[in-house]
Design an enzyme around this catalytic site. Structure first.
Site, PDB file in Angstrom:
ATOM      1  N   ASP A   1      -3.863  -9.614   2.286  1.00  0.00           N
ATOM      2  CA  ASP A   1      -3.764 -10.095   0.830  1.00  0.00           C
ATOM      3  C   ASP A   1      -3.476 -11.673   0.608  1.00  0.00           C
ATOM      4  O   ASP A   1      -3.880 -12.052  -0.162  1.00  0.00           O
ATOM      5  CB  ASP A   1      -2.977  -9.412  -0.001  1.00  0.00           C
ATOM      6  CG  ASP A   1      -3.601  -8.090  -0.129  1.00  0.00           C
ATOM      7  OD1 ASP A   1      -4.601  -7.625   0.494  1.00  0.00           O
ATOM      8  OD2 ASP A   1      -3.173  -7.381  -1.301  1.00  0.00           O
TER       9      ASP A   1
ATOM     10  N   HIS B   1     -26.038  21.810   0.806  1.00  0.00           N
ATOM     11  CA  HIS B   1     -26.222  22.596  -0.675  1.00  0.00           C
ATOM     12  C   HIS B   1     -25.214  23.513  -0.646  1.00  0.00           C
ATOM     13  O   HIS B   1     -24.800  24.317   0.025  1.00  0.00           O
ATOM     14  CB  HIS B   1     -27.637  23.077  -0.525  1.00  0.00           C
ATOM     15  CG  HIS B   1     -28.134  23.570  -1.845  1.00  0.00           C
ATOM     16  ND1 HIS B   1     -27.946  22.555  -3.035  1.00  0.00           N
ATOM     17  CD2 HIS B   1     -28.133  24.772  -2.545  1.00  0.00           C
ATOM     18  CE1 HIS B   1     -28.488  23.503  -4.214  1.00  0.00           C
ATOM     19  NE2 HIS B   1     -28.281  24.806  -3.807  1.00  0.00           N
TER      20      HIS B   1
ATOM     21  N   CYS C   1      -1.590   1.781  -2.857  1.00  0.00           N
ATOM     22  CA  CYS C   1      -2.538   3.009  -2.784  1.00  0.00           C
ATOM     23  C   CYS C   1      -1.913   4.518  -2.542  1.00  0.00           C
ATOM     24  O   CYS C   1      -2.359   4.919  -3.282  1.00  0.00           O
ATOM     25  CB  CYS C   1      -3.471   2.780  -1.275  1.00  0.00           C
ATOM     26  SG  CYS C   1      -3.403   0.922  -0.935  1.00  0.00           S
TER      27      CYS C   1
ATOM     28  N   GLU D   1     -25.785  15.500  -1.937  1.00  0.00           N
ATOM     29  CA  GLU D   1     -27.218  15.974  -1.584  1.00  0.00           C
ATOM     30  C   GLU D   1     -28.070  14.893  -2.436  1.00  0.00           C
ATOM     31  O   GLU D   1     -29.143  14.822  -1.807  1.00  0.00           O
ATOM     32  CB  GLU D   1     -27.392  17.317  -1.507  1.00  0.00           C
ATOM     33  CG  GLU D   1     -27.622  18.106  -2.811  1.00  0.00           C
ATOM     34  CD  GLU D   1     -27.918  19.521  -2.852  1.00  0.00           C
ATOM     35  OE1 GLU D   1     -28.757  19.775  -2.110  1.00  0.00           O
ATOM     36  OE2 GLU D   1     -27.167  20.355  -3.474  1.00  0.00           O
TER      37      GLU D   1
ATOM     38  N   THR E   1      -6.595  -2.513   1.934  1.00  0.00           N
ATOM     39  CA  THR E   1      -5.757  -1.950   3.036  1.00  0.00           C
ATOM     40  C   THR E   1      -6.530  -1.935   4.431  1.00  0.00           C
ATOM     41  O   THR E   1      -6.131  -2.501   5.159  1.00  0.00           O
ATOM     42  CB  THR E   1      -4.822  -0.647   2.797  1.00  0.00           C
ATOM     43  OG1 THR E   1      -3.731  -1.016   1.771  1.00  0.00           O
ATOM     44  CG2 THR E   1      -4.341  -0.122   3.893  1.00  0.00           C
TER      45      THR E   1
ATOM     46  N   TYR F   1      -9.453  -2.797 -11.124  1.00  0.00           N
ATOM     47  CA  TYR F   1      -9.480  -1.350 -10.665  1.00  0.00           C
ATOM     48  C   TYR F   1      -8.053  -1.002 -11.129  1.00  0.00           C
ATOM     49  O   TYR F   1      -8.031   0.246 -11.365  1.00  0.00           O
ATOM     50  CB  TYR F   1      -9.844  -1.291  -9.349  1.00  0.00           C
ATOM     51  CG  TYR F   1      -8.703  -1.791  -8.268  1.00  0.00           C
ATOM     52  CD1 TYR F   1      -7.972  -0.860  -7.556  1.00  0.00           C
ATOM     53  CD2 TYR F   1      -8.800  -2.941  -7.850  1.00  0.00           C
ATOM     54  CE1 TYR F   1      -6.896  -1.237  -6.620  1.00  0.00           C
ATOM     55  CE2 TYR F   1      -7.628  -3.543  -6.770  1.00  0.00           C
ATOM     56  CZ  TYR F   1      -6.863  -2.482  -6.144  1.00  0.00           C
ATOM     57  OH  TYR F   1      -5.881  -2.859  -5.312  1.00  0.00           O
TER      58      TYR F   1
ATOM     59  N   CYS G   1       1.021  -1.173  -0.094  1.00  0.00           N
ATOM     60  CA  CYS G   1      -0.023  -0.016  -0.009  1.00  0.00           C
ATOM     61  C   CYS G   1       0.960   1.396   0.011  1.00  0.00           C
ATOM     62  O   CYS G   1       0.600   2.216  -0.979  1.00  0.00           O
ATOM     63  CB  CYS G   1      -0.828  -0.161   1.268  1.00  0.00           C
ATOM     64  SG  CYS G   1      -1.976   1.418   1.070  1.00  0.00           S
TER      65      CYS G   1
ATOM     66  N   GLU H   1      -7.252   2.457 -13.057  1.00  0.00           N
ATOM     67  CA  GLU H   1      -6.748   3.555 -12.529  1.00  0.00           C
ATOM     68  C   GLU H   1      -5.472   3.960 -13.193  1.00  0.00           C
ATOM     69  O   GLU H   1      -5.442   5.169 -13.526  1.00  0.00           O
ATOM     70  CB  GLU H   1      -6.402   3.113 -10.951  1.00  0.00           C
ATOM     71  CG  GLU H   1      -7.643   3.103 -10.212  1.00  0.00           C
ATOM     72  CD  GLU H   1      -7.230   2.556  -8.651  1.00  0.00           C
ATOM     73  OE1 GLU H   1      -7.966   2.544  -7.732  1.00  0.00           O
ATOM     74  OE2 GLU H   1      -6.160   2.090  -8.483  1.00  0.00           O
TER      75      GLU H   1
ATOM     76  N   LYS I   1       0.016   5.274  -5.991  1.00  0.00           N
ATOM     77  CA  LYS I   1      -1.122   5.544  -7.003  1.00  0.00           C
ATOM     78  C   LYS I   1      -2.092   6.798  -6.996  1.00  0.00           C
ATOM     79  O   LYS I   1      -2.029   7.520  -7.841  1.00  0.00           O
ATOM     80  CB  LYS I   1      -1.827   4.063  -6.899  1.00  0.00           C
ATOM     81  CG  LYS I   1      -3.052   4.136  -7.996  1.00  0.00           C
ATOM     82  CD  LYS I   1      -4.363   4.436  -7.297  1.00  0.00           C
ATOM     83  CE  LYS I   1      -4.884   4.138  -6.155  1.00  0.00           C
ATOM     84  NZ  LYS I   1      -5.325   2.835  -6.082  1.00  0.00           N
TER      85      LYS I   1
HETATM   86  C1  LIG Z   1      -1.232  -0.948  -7.489  1.00  0.00           C
HETATM   87  C2  LIG Z   1      -2.337  -1.025  -6.214  1.00  0.00           C
HETATM   88  C3  LIG Z   1      -3.173  -0.113  -5.884  1.00  0.00           C
HETATM   89  C4  LIG Z   1      -3.826  -0.581  -4.631  1.00  0.00           C
HETATM   90  N1  LIG Z   1      -4.754   0.626  -4.330  1.00  0.00           N
HETATM   91  C5  LIG Z   1      -5.493   0.415  -3.065  1.00  0.00           C
HETATM   92  C6  LIG Z   1      -6.414   1.212  -2.770  1.00  0.00           C
HETATM   93  O1  LIG Z   1      -6.661   2.411  -3.328  1.00  0.00           O
HETATM   94  N2  LIG Z   1      -7.060   1.112  -1.516  1.00  0.00           N
HETATM   95  C7  LIG Z   1      -6.881  -0.087  -0.896  1.00  0.00           C
HETATM   96  O2  LIG Z   1      -7.686  -0.081   0.078  1.00  0.00           O
HETATM   97  N3  LIG Z   1      -5.831  -0.895  -1.402  1.00  0.00           N
HETATM   98  C8  LIG Z   1      -5.465  -0.879  -2.437  1.00  0.00           C
HETATM   99  N4  LIG Z   1      -4.134  -1.803  -2.866  1.00  0.00           N
HETATM  100  C9  LIG Z   1      -4.445  -3.095  -2.085  1.00  0.00           C
HETATM  101  C10 LIG Z   1      -3.490  -2.970  -0.869  1.00  0.00           C
HETATM  102  O3  LIG Z   1      -2.110  -2.399  -1.181  1.00  0.00           O
HETATM  103  C11 LIG Z   1      -3.191  -4.375  -0.182  1.00  0.00           C
HETATM  104  O4  LIG Z   1      -4.836  -4.840   0.012  1.00  0.00           O
HETATM  105  C12 LIG Z   1      -2.638  -4.296   1.288  1.00  0.00           C
HETATM  106  O5  LIG Z   1      -1.268  -3.841   1.046  1.00  0.00           O
HETATM  107  C13 LIG Z   1      -2.466  -5.787   1.737  1.00  0.00           C
HETATM  108  O6  LIG Z   1      -1.804  -5.484   3.020  1.00  0.00           O
HETATM  109  P1  LIG Z   1      -0.944  -6.883   3.538  1.00  0.00           P
HETATM  110  O7  LIG Z   1      -0.031  -6.331   4.634  1.00  0.00           O
HETATM  111  O8  LIG Z   1      -1.659  -8.084   3.385  1.00  0.00           O
HETATM  112  O9  LIG Z   1       0.339  -6.957   2.364  1.00  0.00           O
HETATM  113  P2  LIG Z   1       1.477  -6.290   1.705  1.00  0.00           P
HETATM  114  O10 LIG Z   1       0.916  -4.721   2.100  1.00  0.00           O
HETATM  115  O11 LIG Z   1       1.727  -6.630   0.483  1.00  0.00           O
HETATM  116  O12 LIG Z   1       2.539  -6.635   2.863  1.00  0.00           O
HETATM  117  C14 LIG Z   1       3.009  -7.670   2.813  1.00  0.00           C
HETATM  118  C15 LIG Z   1       4.718  -7.423   3.248  1.00  0.00           C
HETATM  119  O13 LIG Z   1       5.261  -8.741   3.534  1.00  0.00           O
HETATM  120  C16 LIG Z   1       6.576  -8.846   3.163  1.00  0.00           C
HETATM  121  N5  LIG Z   1       7.149 -10.126   2.791  1.00  0.00           N
HETATM  122  C17 LIG Z   1       6.355 -11.004   1.994  1.00  0.00           C
HETATM  123  N6  LIG Z   1       7.137 -12.081   2.229  1.00  0.00           N
HETATM  124  C18 LIG Z   1       7.930 -12.042   3.295  1.00  0.00           C
HETATM  125  C19 LIG Z   1       8.634 -12.976   4.144  1.00  0.00           C
HETATM  126  N7  LIG Z   1       8.965 -14.463   3.690  1.00  0.00           N
HETATM  127  N8  LIG Z   1       9.561 -12.610   5.004  1.00  0.00           N
HETATM  128  C20 LIG Z   1       9.347 -11.359   5.219  1.00  0.00           C
HETATM  129  N9  LIG Z   1       8.698 -10.292   4.575  1.00  0.00           N
HETATM  130  C21 LIG Z   1       7.946 -10.777   3.699  1.00  0.00           C
HETATM  131  C22 LIG Z   1       6.612  -8.110   1.663  1.00  0.00           C
HETATM  132  O14 LIG Z   1       7.856  -7.367   1.177  1.00  0.00           O
HETATM  133  C23 LIG Z   1       5.340  -6.818   2.014  1.00  0.00           C
HETATM  134  O15 LIG Z   1       6.034  -5.520   2.350  1.00  0.00           O
HETATM  135  C24 LIG Z   1      -3.695  -1.708  -4.069  1.00  0.00           C
HETATM  136  C25 LIG Z   1      -2.578  -2.352  -4.343  1.00  0.00           C
HETATM  137  C26 LIG Z   1      -1.995  -2.328  -5.544  1.00  0.00           C
HETATM  138  C27 LIG Z   1      -1.025  -3.386  -6.050  1.00  0.00           C
END
Ligand SMILES: Cc1cc2nc3c(=O)[nH]c(=O)nc-3n(C[C@H](O)[C@H](O)[C@H](O)COP(=O)(O)OP(=O)(O)OC[C@H]3O[C@@H](n4cnc5c(N)ncnc54)[C@H](O)[C@@H]3O)c2cc1C
Length: 455
Positions: free
Chosen positions: A299, A431, A45, A436, A307, A174, A40, A178, A48
Site C-alpha cells: 500500500d 446446477h 480484511c 452457472e 492484500t 468499498y 489486513c 462494507e 471486517k
Molecule cells: C477496513 C479495511 C478493509 C480492507 N479489506 C480488504 C479486503 O477485503 N481485501 C483486500 O485484499 N484488501 C483489503 N484491505 C486492504 C489491505 O488491508 C491492504 O492492501 C494490505 O494490508 C496492505 O499490506 P501492506 O503490507 O502494504 O501494509 P499494511 O498491512 O498496512 O502493513 C504495514 C505495516 O507496517 C507497519 N509500519 C509502518 N511504519 C513502520 C515503521 N516505520 N517501522 C516499523 N513498522 C512500521 C505498520 O504498523 C503495519 O503493520 C482493507 C483495508 C482496510 C483498511
C-alpha cells in the site's frame, strides 16, 4: 552489513517478503511497530469479514423462518462479537510472527526509520543492510472539515466498546459500503453519505446501481451527491452538517474518506527515496525506488491497495533478490471483491472502460437467486460479461449477489488465461447455482463502443 535484507513493516507485504527471502537463505531483519500481520489481519480484511458474517447471520435468522425454522432473532451482543474477533486475531498475530521466526528472520518489535541509504534506526539501534524494503502500508485520513476529530476512521471501528444505535458513514468507497452493511445488518440506523450519484466510483455502472438498490433494501439511508460540512457534539449527540443543509443527529460519525501512504517521518529524504502524489513511494516495474537497492511494496506505493497484491509483490521481490527467479507482478485483471451485503466480485474491464477502447458486447442478467424465491427477500443478483467484439475475448466479469467473491476468483483465472466468450459457452454449468449463469449467458444485451470502430 548486519543483514542482506531489512524490511520495514510487518504487514501482508513485508511479512511475505521477509519470510521468502529468509527461506532463500538471506540474512533478514524485519521491524514492525504495532502488530504482526499489519492492516489486513488486525484492522482490515479479516476483522471486517467477521463483522460482515455477523450481520449476515442476523439476516439468515430472518430468512430461516421461510424454510420452516421456528426461530426468533434475539438481540445482537456486540462485545461478544468483538471478543471472538480479538481472540482469532491474536492467534493470527502469533502465526505471522512464528512464520518469520521459523524461516530464520530476526524480528524487531519497534519503529524503523532511515538514517541513510543503507542504515535504519530500529528503536534506537542502528542496523545496516545491503537491501532495504519499505512495506509500511497506509492509514485512513479524515476530511479537512471543522469537528472531523469527533468522527472515527476504520482503524477505530474494530475496537468500539458498544454498538452505536445510529451511524453516519461518510464515503461511498468499498470500506464505506462494507461498514454500511455491517451496521445496518446489526440493527443500527445507518446513513451513507457520498459525493457521487452512486457508491463505488470506478466499478461497473450496473453493479453500482444494483448496489444502491440493495443498500436501500437493507435499510441503509442513502445520501448521494452529498458531502459533510462539519461535526458538532451537543449533549453527547453528534450533529453532522451536510452540503444539502440537512443536519443529521447520530451517535457515531465514521469517515471512510480515503487512505494515504505511511511515509511521514520515515527519513526517506535521508535515504534519497522519492515520493509522488499523497506521499506514495514511486517504484518501477521491479518495485525499485529511486534508490536502486531500496524497494517499496504494498500500500505504501498506493497503486492497487489489496492484500493479495501486497503479498505477491513481497514474494516477487524476495524471489528476484535472493531466489534467482527475477519476476514482476502484473496489476492487470486483478480480481477483487467488495464485501457489501450482498457482495460484489469484479475482474477486468467494466463496460465504460471497454467502450472507451473499442466495440464490446455486453451480456447482462438480473434475477432472483434460488434461495430468495422462498424467503421472499427482495434481492436481485446481477451478472455481467464484457466481451471484445473483435476477438471474442472476455474483457471483464462483474457480479453483485451472494457468493460473488467466491465465484469471481475462478472467473479471474479464465480471464487471466485469455478465455473467449466461446470458451465460457462451451463450459458446462453446475446446477443449481447462480454461477452457472456465467456460462449460459446467450443473449447479447447491447453493443457498446461502436462509434470508435467507425472512426
Ligand atoms: C477496513 C479495511 C478493509 C480492507 N479489506 C480488504 C479486503 O477485503 N481485501 C483486500 O485484499 N484488501 C483489503 N484491505 C486492504 C489491505 O488491508 C491492504 O492492501 C494490505 O494490508 C496492505 O499490506 P501492506 O503490507 O502494504 O501494509 P499494511 O498491512 O498496512 O502493513 C504495514 C505495516 O507496517 C507497519 N509500519 C509502518 N511504519 C513502520 C515503521 N516505520 N517501522 C516499523 N513498522 C512500521 C505498520 O504498523 C503495519 O503493520 C482493507 C483495508 C482496510 C483498511
Amino acid at each position: 552489513m548486519d543483514f542482506d535484507l531489512f524490511v520495514i513493516g510487518g504487514g501482508s507485504a513485508g511479512v511475505r517478503c521477509g519470510r521468502i527471502a529468509a527461506n532463500h537463505g538471506a540474512r533478514v531483519g524485519i521491524a514492525e511497530q504495532r502488530f504482526w500481520g499489519g492492516t489486513c489481519v488486525n484492522i482490515g480484511c479479516v476483522p471486517k469479514k467477521f463483522m460482515v458474517y455477523a450481520a449476515e447471520y442476523g439476516m439468515n435468522a430472518d430468512d430461516a423462518r421461510s424454510y420452516g425454522w421456528d426461530i426468533a432473532k434475539g438481540a445482537h451482543h456486540w462485545p461478544a462479537l468483538i471478543a471472538a474477533k480479538d481472540k482469532e486475531i491474536l492467534r493470527l498475530n502469533g502465526i505471522y510472527a512464528r512464520l518469520l521466526d521459523q524461516a530464520g528472520a530476526k524480528t524487531f518489535e519497534a519503529r524503523a526509520v532511515f538514517e541513510d541509504a543503507h542504515t535504519v534506526n530500529v528503536g534506537g539501534e542502528k542496523i545496516t543492510a545491503e537491501k532495504i524494503v519499505i512495506a509500511t502500508g497506509g492509514h485512513p485520513e479524515r476530511p479537512d472539515i471543522p469537528g472531523a476529530e469527533r468522527g472515527i476512521v476504520s482503524d477505530d471501528a474494530f475496537y468500539l466498546k458498544e454498538m452505536p444505535r445510529r451511524v453516519a458513514i461518510i464515503g461511498g468507497g468499498y470500506i464505506g459500503v462494507e461498514f454500511a452493511g455491517i451496521f445496518a445488518g446489526l440493527g443500527a440506523e445507518t446513513h451513507l453519505i457520498y459525493r457521487q450519484p452512486l457508491p463505488l466510483r470506478g466499478f461497473d455502472e450496473d453493479i453500482r446501481i444494483g448496489l444502491a438498490e440493495e443498500l436501500a433494501a437493507n435499510g441503509v439511508i442513502l445520501h448521494p451527491d452529498t458531502v459533510p460540512k462539519s461535526v458538532k457534539e451537543i449533549d453527547g449527540v453528534k450533529h453532522l452538517a451536510l452540503s444539502d443543509l440537512e443536519v443529521l443527529e447520530t451517535d457515531l460519525v465514521f469517515f471512510a474518506t480515503g487512505r494515504v501512504p505511511n511515509v511521514a517521518n520515515l527519513g526517506l529524504d535521508k535515504a534519497g527515496v522519492k515520493t509522488g502524489k499523497a506521499g506514495a513511494i514511486i517504484v518501477n516495474e521491479a518495485l525499485q525506488t529511486s534508490v536502486p537497492h531500496i524497494y517499496a511494496i504494498g500500500d505504501v506505493t498506493d497503486r492497487l491497495n489489496l492484500t493479495p497484491v501486497a503479498t505477491a509483490e513481497g514474494h516477487a521481490v524476495a524471489d528476484t533478490l535472493f531466489g534467482n527467479k527475477p519476476r514482476t507482478i502484473s496489476l492487470k485483471n486483478v480480481p477483487t471483491a467488495v464485501f457489501s451485503i450482498p457482495p460484489i466480485g469484479t475482474v477486468g474491464l467494466n463496460e465504460a472502460e471497454a467502450a472507451a477502447r473499442g466495440p464490446a458486447k455486453i451480456f447482462l442478467t438480473r434475477f432472483t437467486a434460488m434461495r430468495h424465491q422462498i424467503t421472499g427477500r427482495a434481492r436481485k443478483t446481477i451478472m455481467k460479461l464484457v466481451v471484445d467484439a473483435a476477438t471474442d475475448k472476455v474483457l471483464g466479469a462483474h457480479m453483485l449477489g451472494e457468493d460473488a467473491a467466491e465465484i469471481t476468483q475462478g472467473l479471474g483465472i479464465a480471464i487471466t488465461a485469455g478465455a473467449t466468450k466461446a470458451d465460457f459457452d462451451r463450459t458446462i454449468g453446475i446446477h443449481p447455482t447462480a454461477a452457472e449463469e456465467f456460462v449460459t449467458l446467450r443473449t447479447q444485451t447491447r453493443l457498446v463502443g461502436q462509434d470508435l470502430a467507425a472512426e
